[in-house]
Structure formats: structure tokens, C-alpha cells
Design an enzyme around this catalytic site. Structure first.
Site, PDB file in Angstrom:
ATOM      1  N   LYS A 175      12.646   3.220  31.065  1.00 35.40           N
ATOM      2  CA  LYS A 175      11.598   3.843  30.256  1.00 35.40           C
ATOM      3  C   LYS A 175      11.194   2.943  29.085  1.00 35.40           C
ATOM      4  CE  LYS A 175      12.950   8.425  31.761  1.00 35.40           C
ATOM      5  NZ  LYS A 175      13.459   9.759  31.442  1.00 35.40           N
TER       6      LYS A 175
ATOM      7  N   SER B 109      13.007  15.198  30.787  1.00 30.19           N
ATOM      8  CA  SER B 109      13.085  14.167  29.753  1.00 30.19           C
ATOM      9  C   SER B 109      11.820  13.992  28.915  1.00 30.19           C
ATOM     10  CB  SER B 109      13.473  12.820  30.370  1.00 30.19           C
ATOM     11  OG  SER B 109      12.457  12.360  31.245  1.00 30.19           O
TER      12      SER B 109
END
EC number: 3.4.21.53
Length: 331
Positions: free
Chosen positions: A261, A216
Site C-alpha cells: 500500500k 482497511s
């Protein structure tokens, strides 16, 4: 003591950290010293105890997973090993995407395919291991994983195939039958795989993400590499965070745990957060009617924590670069 410390077999996915990508990237042996930050964001995976599981109830930014949900058939060591392979693939894609965008020369060497998982009914279950790199099948050498998969598809279901592979730097081989693949009518090796490539650019770039795993961070590493090799100051003194996989052609793909996140980025003072704006197709809606894409999940998370951080949708590398160039003056 048992309530606070006994493992339960469950795991918690929690907000991780937001790390400045410049510390992991060197171009021509030098790190980026320009003001500002390009932050990759992570989630944390922690073993759940009765206390931490109970405490997480009702917390929008902590998710409980069973070991099977999180790791499939892998043990924890294999799971984290696989995440390291995904990171290596992501950094190679980042170099390719950044050098292509900057018009700089690079070479890509295809090493084979990583084995990410092996089905229980696979004839290679006790012959291959997670992390092995397959270099040929029946002495057929392939240039990408698609060629490898197509070759296997063409084999007769009663075929016995020979695989050459590399483990810990040593060449090995193994033979076995094809098996019926779950939920399909096809036969195959019964393995999950990903490309093992090595990308080198001119000027040379090295990315060392340390213990951080998964794919990611691809987008943020690409932005860091691109800004250095093109000598463009995308940061302009700002703290910019984001997430998303990256393909060699610059396409940004969705990831998991984006809410955590967003939380981690906000805590680090980011003012911009890039979120993959993955298309919600009819096919996706068919199998997952309630699917919400990364961008909209990120917006929801930002609203819950009342952050002023701007959530910016991106479908590809150009979207992110264009946004940073356009907003330089309004930092």
C-alpha cells in the site's frame, strides 16, 4: 503456454491501487469537490502461474500465499464475498466515528451477525452459509456480537440450539448441537462472525466502495466523511494516503500488506501516508517474537523505494485529523 498461464493453486499479493475516497462518498447526495485527495490504498490478489511466481522471487513487494494461507477453508468466491462484508462493516464504523467526532447526530441499527466462516465439524456446516445474518438464538435477540457470544458460552455443551437467520432477504431457521472449538476447552456453534450494522447520519451519508473489499479503508473513509460533514478542508490541496481499520470510537487498527500500500500510494504521488501505530504488547511478542507493527513496516517500505512521502503514525482518528490541521500551512 503452460508456464505462462497454468494456475498453480498459489496466489500473489501485489501492490494494488490508490483510490480517491471522494468518488465513493456522498453527503446529502453531493461529492467532495475540494482540491486534493484522500486516498484509500489496496493490495491486489492475483492467481499465480509458474511464470508470475518465479518472477516474484526476491521482490519485496510481492508475496506468495497458498490458497489455504490466504482464504482458509473458503473458496475464492466465498473469500471475496467475505471481504465485501468486511467493507460494509468498515463503512458503517467510519460513519459512526466521523459523526461522533463532528458532533453530528446519527443512528445505529444492529441487524445481527454476519457468518464469515463455518468450521468443518460444526453441526451447522450444511445448514448455514457464509454471508447469512443470524438474528436470534433460541429466540434470544441480542444488541451486539458480544452478547451473542456470551449467550452461547453459557449454554450446556449438550444443548441443541435453534438459530434464526436471514439469507438473501428471506427469514430461515436451523437447529443443531454445540461442538468443541479448536484449541480451546469451550463449546460453541463453530462459526466466525462479525457485526452486521447499519449507520445513518444527519446529514445523510452514503458510501459505495464498489468492488473494493476488506476493512482497511476504514480510516480514510472516516477522514473523507468527517471533512464533508464538518465542512473542514483537511486536504488543503494535498494528496494524502493511508490505511487502517476504524472502530466506532475512532481507534485505528492494523491491516495486512502495508508495504504494498505504501508502494501504491507513492506511485500516485501522495506526500503523506497514515500508518496504524498498533501497540506491540508482551502478549504479541510471546506468540510472535519477530512481530513488527504497521508503522515500522511502512517506514521500511518507504526507505526501500526511496520515496519522499512522509510516513505518519496514527493510533486513532484524532491523530490523523490533528496532523492534517497542524500541517496545512506547510503543504
Amino acid at each position: 503456454m503452460a508456464f505462462f498461464f497454468t494456475p498453480t493453486g498459489y496466489y500473489l499479493e501485489v501492490p494494488g491501487s490508490a483510490e480517491d475516497t471522494s468518488q465513493f462518498v456522498k453527503v446529502n447526495g453531493k461529492q467532495d469537490k475540494k482540491k486534493g485527495n484522500l486516498l484509500l490504498t489496496t493490495v491486489g490478489i492475483v492467481s499465480g502461474t509458474p511464470f508470475t511466481l518465479l518472477k516474484s522471487m526476491g521482490n519485496d513487494f510481492e508475496t506468495i500465499y497458498s490458497q489455504e494461507e490466504l482464504m482458509g477453508n473458503e473458496n475464492s468466491q466465498q473469500y471475496f464475498q467475505v471481504q465485501q462484508y468486511y467493507m460494509k462493516s468498515a463503512t458503517n464504523n467510519a460513519i459512526q466515528a466521523a459523526y461522533s467526532k463532528a458532533g453530528k447526530p446519527f443512528t445505529k441499527k444492529y441487524l445481527g451477525v454476519y457468518i464469515m466462516d463455518i468450521m468443518n465439524n460444526s453441526a451447522f456446516k450444511n445448514k448455514l452459509q457464509v454471508g447469512d445474518t443470524i438474528t436470534s438464538i433460541n429466540n434470544y435477540h441480542f444488541k451486539n456480537s458480544a452478547q451473542f457470544i456470551n449467550y452461547v458460552k453459557k449454554q450446556d455443551k449438550k444443548s441443541i440450539v435453534k438459530i434464526n437467520f436471514v439469507r438473501d432477504g428471506k427469514k430461515k431457521s436451523a437447529s443443531g448441537k454445540l461442538v468443541k472449538l479448536a484449541d480451546t476447552k469451550r463449546y460453541g456453534l463453530g462459526i466466525t462472525l462479525t457485526d452486521n450494522t447499519e449507520a445513518k447520519g444527519n446529514p445523510p451519508t452514503k458510501i459505495d466502495a464498489g468492488s473494493i473489499g476488506g476493512p482497511s479503508a476504514g480510516l480514510m473513509f472516516t477522514l473523507q466523511v468527517y471533512s464533508q460533514i464538518s465542512n473542514k478542508d483537511l486536504k488543503a490541496g494535498r494528496t494524502i494516503a493511508g490505511t487502517g481499520t476504524i472502530s466506532p470510537d475512532g481507534t485505528v487498527g492494523p491491516i495486512g500488506g502495508i508495504e504494498k500500500k505504501v508502494y501504491a500510494a507513492s506511485e500516485m504521488g501522495a506526500t503523506i501516508f497514515f500508518a496504524p501505530d498498533d501497540p506491540v504488547t508482551k502478549e504479541i511478542k510471546k506468540y510472535e517474537p519477530g512481530y513488527v507493527n504497521n508503522y515500522n513496516l511502512a517506514k521500511r517500505a518507504a526507505k526501500k523505494i526511496h520515496t519522499k512521502m512522509k510516513i505518519v503514525p496514527v493510533k486513532n482518528l484524532n491523530d490523523a485529523i490533528n496532523y492534517l490541521e497542524k500541517t496545512k500551512q506547510s503543504k
